[in-house]
Design a protein around this motif. Structure first.
Motif, PDB file in Angstrom:
ATOM      1  N   ALA A 239      46.787  37.662  40.947  1.00 35.99           N
ATOM      2  CA  ALA A 239      48.078  37.670  40.523  1.00 35.99           C
ATOM      3  C   ALA A 239      48.251  37.371  39.156  1.00 35.99           C
ATOM      4  O   ALA A 239      48.966  37.759  38.104  1.00 35.99           O
ATOM      5  N   ARG A 240      47.356  36.127  38.718  1.00 35.79           N
ATOM      6  CA  ARG A 240      47.452  35.586  37.401  1.00 35.79           C
ATOM      7  C   ARG A 240      47.087  36.429  36.437  1.00 35.79           C
ATOM      8  O   ARG A 240      47.515  36.222  35.155  1.00 35.79           O
ATOM      9  N   LEU A 241      46.283  37.507  36.772  1.00 36.62           N
ATOM     10  CA  LEU A 241      45.574  38.169  35.857  1.00 36.62           C
ATOM     11  C   LEU A 241      46.311  39.683  36.004  1.00 36.62           C
ATOM     12  O   LEU A 241      45.960  40.417  35.251  1.00 36.62           O
ATOM     13  N   ASP A 242      47.393  39.604  36.639  1.00 31.06           N
ATOM     14  CA  ASP A 242      48.235  40.898  36.796  1.00 31.06           C
ATOM     15  C   ASP A 242      47.243  41.992  37.433  1.00 31.06           C
ATOM     16  O   ASP A 242      47.335  43.185  36.884  1.00 31.06           O
ATOM     17  N   ILE A 243      46.257  41.769  38.224  1.00 32.63           N
ATOM     18  CA  ILE A 243      45.444  42.751  38.918  1.00 32.63           C
ATOM     19  C   ILE A 243      45.591  42.587  40.256  1.00 32.63           C
ATOM     20  O   ILE A 243      46.203  41.541  40.974  1.00 32.63           O
ATOM     21  N   VAL A 244      44.999  43.520  41.182  1.00 31.92           N
ATOM     22  CA  VAL A 244      45.021  43.128  42.777  1.00 31.92           C
ATOM     23  C   VAL A 244      43.605  42.819  43.096  1.00 31.92           C
ATOM     24  O   VAL A 244      42.634  42.581  42.260  1.00 31.92           O
TER      25      VAL A 244
ATOM     26  N   ILE B 265      38.354  36.696  34.937  1.00 34.79           N
ATOM     27  CA  ILE B 265      38.433  36.043  36.429  1.00 34.79           C
ATOM     28  C   ILE B 265      37.819  34.694  36.554  1.00 34.79           C
ATOM     29  O   ILE B 265      38.480  33.874  37.121  1.00 34.79           O
ATOM     30  N   LEU B 266      36.807  34.514  36.083  1.00 37.26           N
ATOM     31  CA  LEU B 266      36.258  33.206  36.031  1.00 37.26           C
ATOM     32  C   LEU B 266      37.137  32.052  35.523  1.00 37.26           C
ATOM     33  O   LEU B 266      37.179  31.132  36.202  1.00 37.26           O
ATOM     34  N   GLN B 267      37.684  32.416  34.585  1.00 37.45           N
ATOM     35  CA  GLN B 267      38.601  31.503  33.834  1.00 37.45           C
ATOM     36  C   GLN B 267      39.880  31.183  34.852  1.00 37.45           C
ATOM     37  O   GLN B 267      40.280  30.021  35.190  1.00 37.45           O
ATOM     38  N   ALA B 268      40.553  32.422  35.184  1.00 36.84           N
ATOM     39  CA  ALA B 268      41.542  32.308  36.290  1.00 36.84           C
ATOM     40  C   ALA B 268      41.107  31.277  37.585  1.00 36.84           C
ATOM     41  O   ALA B 268      41.765  30.544  38.036  1.00 36.84           O
ATOM     42  N   ALA B 269      39.753  31.817  37.880  1.00 39.85           N
ATOM     43  CA  ALA B 269      39.356  31.297  39.383  1.00 39.85           C
ATOM     44  C   ALA B 269      39.200  29.695  38.931  1.00 39.85           C
ATOM     45  O   ALA B 269      39.617  29.033  39.989  1.00 39.85           O
ATOM     46  N   ARG B 270      38.790  29.400  37.955  1.00 40.77           N
ATOM     47  CA  ARG B 270      38.529  27.750  37.517  1.00 40.77           C
ATOM     48  C   ARG B 270      39.617  26.974  37.675  1.00 40.77           C
ATOM     49  O   ARG B 270      39.858  26.227  38.408  1.00 40.77           O
TER      50      ARG B 270
END
Lengths: 236, 236
Positions: A44-49, A21-26
Motif C-alpha cells: 500500500a505504501r508504494l501504491d501497488i498490490v 520495496i526493500l525501503q518500504a519493507a524496512r
DNA sequence: TATATTGGTGAGTATAACTCACTAAAAATG
DNA sequence: CATTTTTAGTGAGTTATACTCACCAATATA
C-alpha cells in the motif's frame, strides 16, 4: 495514495522497484515488527498490490532477510578504517565494543529484527545474512588473535567463547533499550566491558603495580649485587 | 484417537484437564516450535476439540507462558541446596554457571522456546515468567555480591552487566546445540567462563607468581640493605 | 425428578500469506 | 509503422489457523 479506481499504474524497472520495496519493507518491519507487519501494508505504501511484491520476493521472510543484508552492507563501511587508527589490542578491542554499542544505539529497531526474528530461526544458519554476521564478528576475533600474538592477551583463551560473551552480553544488556525502555550508556558500557574482559573481576588486581614493584626491586638487587660481588653478574 | 463419530466424550475435572493440556502443549511446542505448533494438534493429542483448550486458556500465547512457568518451578528445585555445599565466591560462581549449562544441555527445546519465543516478545516484561527468570538469575547476582563483600571480587564491577555477559554469552554459545547442531561441553565451558570472568584475558597474568617473586626480592633487598647500611631501615 | 453448574462441542469468522490466470505497457523485431 | 515478445503489474481467489460462540450433555445439588 490515490482514490480507488482512478489510479494511474506506474511501471518501474526491476531494480528500482526492488529498491523501493526493500525501503518500504524496512520501514514497516521496524515500525510494526515482523509478525505484525502486513505485506499488504508494504504494498500500500508504494501504491501497488501484494502480488507485485511476490513477483520480486518469494516470501515475506525472504524480504526480511534481504532488508537485513542491506543493513549489514551499510555497517561494514568504516570498520577497517576506524581500526587502522588505533594501536594496542586492548584499545582496539574497546573500539570494536564501542562501535557495536553505537550501532545498537543508532538502529535499535533493526537490531531487534536481527536478534529476535532472524538469528533465532532455523533458516538463518547458512543464509547470506549469517555469512555477513560472521564477517562482522570476525573483526573482533581477529583483534583478539592479534592481541594473543602480540603477547597482550593470554594464549589459552577460547576466542569463540569470548566473542559470544561480548556480543551475547551486549545483546542481553541492551535488550531493554532495544525494546524502547531506558537509555544505553555507550561509552560507559564499552569501558566496563573492556575492563571485565581484560582484567576479570577477581581481586589480587594490582598486578601492574606488582610488576612495577618487581622491576624496581630487580634493579635495586642488581645494583646491590654488583657492589657486593666484584664479578659483575648482570641479571640480563 | 478414536474413529470419527464413535468417540466417547471424557469429562475430567478442571485441574486434571489443565494439567493434561499443559503437558500436551509442552510436547507439541517442543517438537514443532511455537509458530508451527497448531492448537488443533494439542487438542487432537488429548482427543478433545480446540474450543476446549480456549475454555481454560485465553490464547495460544498464554498457554506457552504457562508451560514455561511450570518449567521454571522445576528448575528452582535444588539451587539453594547445591549452593549450600560450596564455599568461596569463585567456586560458587562456577557452580551456578555449570548448573545453568546443565539445564541448557538437558532441556534444549524448552530453552529454545524461552530464548526465542518468550523472552523476546513485548508481553514478557512484567509477566510471571519474567519474575521467575529474575529470581533464577538473582542467584548469580547474589553470589557475585557475596564475593565482593568477602573481598574476593572487585567492588567496582557492574553486577548486572556481568550477569548479562554470562547468561547472554552462554545463550549465544549454546545456540547451535540448542538448534540441534553439535555438542555442548558443560564442564569445559563452566571452567572457561569462570576463568575469563574472574581473571580476564590480559596477560601480566602470573600475578600470584609476581607476588611471590616480589616478596622474595623484598626479603633479599631487606637483608642486603641491612648488611650495607648499619642503620636498620626495614622496607615494611 | 427437576434444576443448576460446568465440561465439552463443532460450526463459523477473521485475517493474512501466498497463488495464478490474465492485462497492458514497453521493448524488440521485421 | 506494424507485429511480436517480454515483463511489470493486477486482483480475485485459496489456504491455514487462531479464536468465538451458541449450544449440548454429564454430573452435582435441591
Amino acid at each position: 495514495m490515490s482514490r480507488a479506481g482512478t489510479r494511474k499504474i506506474v511501471r518501474l524497472g526491476r531494480e528500482q522497484r526492488v529498491a523501493d520495496i526493500l525501503q518500504a519493507a524496512r520501514d514497516v518491519f521496524c515500525e510494526k515488527g515482523y509478525e505484525a507487519a502486513a505485506v499488504s501494508e508494504i504494498a500500500a505504501r508504494l501504491d501497488i498490490v501484494e502480488g507485485t511484491i511476490y513477483k520480486y520476493f518469494e516470501s515475506k521472510r525472504e524480504l526480511l532477510l534481504k532488508v537485513l543484508e542491506h543493513w549489514y552492507e551499510e555497517l561494514f563501511g568504516d570498520y577497517e578504517r576506524d581500526l587502522a587508527g588505533v594501536a594496542g589490542a586492548r584499545q582496539r578491542l574497546r573500539l570494536l565494543v564501542w562501535r557495536h554499542l553505537r550501532s545498537v544505539h543508532e538502529y535499535p529497531l533493526l537490531c531487534r529484527l536481527m536478534f529476535r526474528e532472524v538469528r533465532a530461526e532455523q533458516d538463518y544458519h547458512g543464509s547470506t545474512v549469517y555469512a555477513k554476521n560472521r564477517r562482522y564478528t570476525q573483526f573482533l576475533v581477529d583483534v583478539l588473535k592479534e592481541g594473543v600474538e602480540a603477547g597482550e592477551f593470554r594464549a589459552d583463551v577460547p576466542l569463540a567463547l569470548l566473542r559470544d560473551m561480548i556480543y551475547g552480553g551486549i545483546e542481553h544488556h541492551a535488550w531493554n533499550f532495544i525494546c524502547g525502555r531506558g537509555e544505553l550508556d555507550v561509552d560507559g558500557l564499552a569501558e566496563q566491558i573492556t575492563l571485565i574482559v581484560c582484567d576479570g573481576i577477581a581481586v589480587q588486581r594490582p598486578a601492574a603495580d606488582l610488576g612495577r614493584e618487581t622491576q624496581r626491586l630487580s634493579q635495586i638487587v642488581d645494583r646491590m649485587e654488583r657492589k657486593l660481588s666484584p664479578r659483575s653478574k648482570s641479571t640480563k
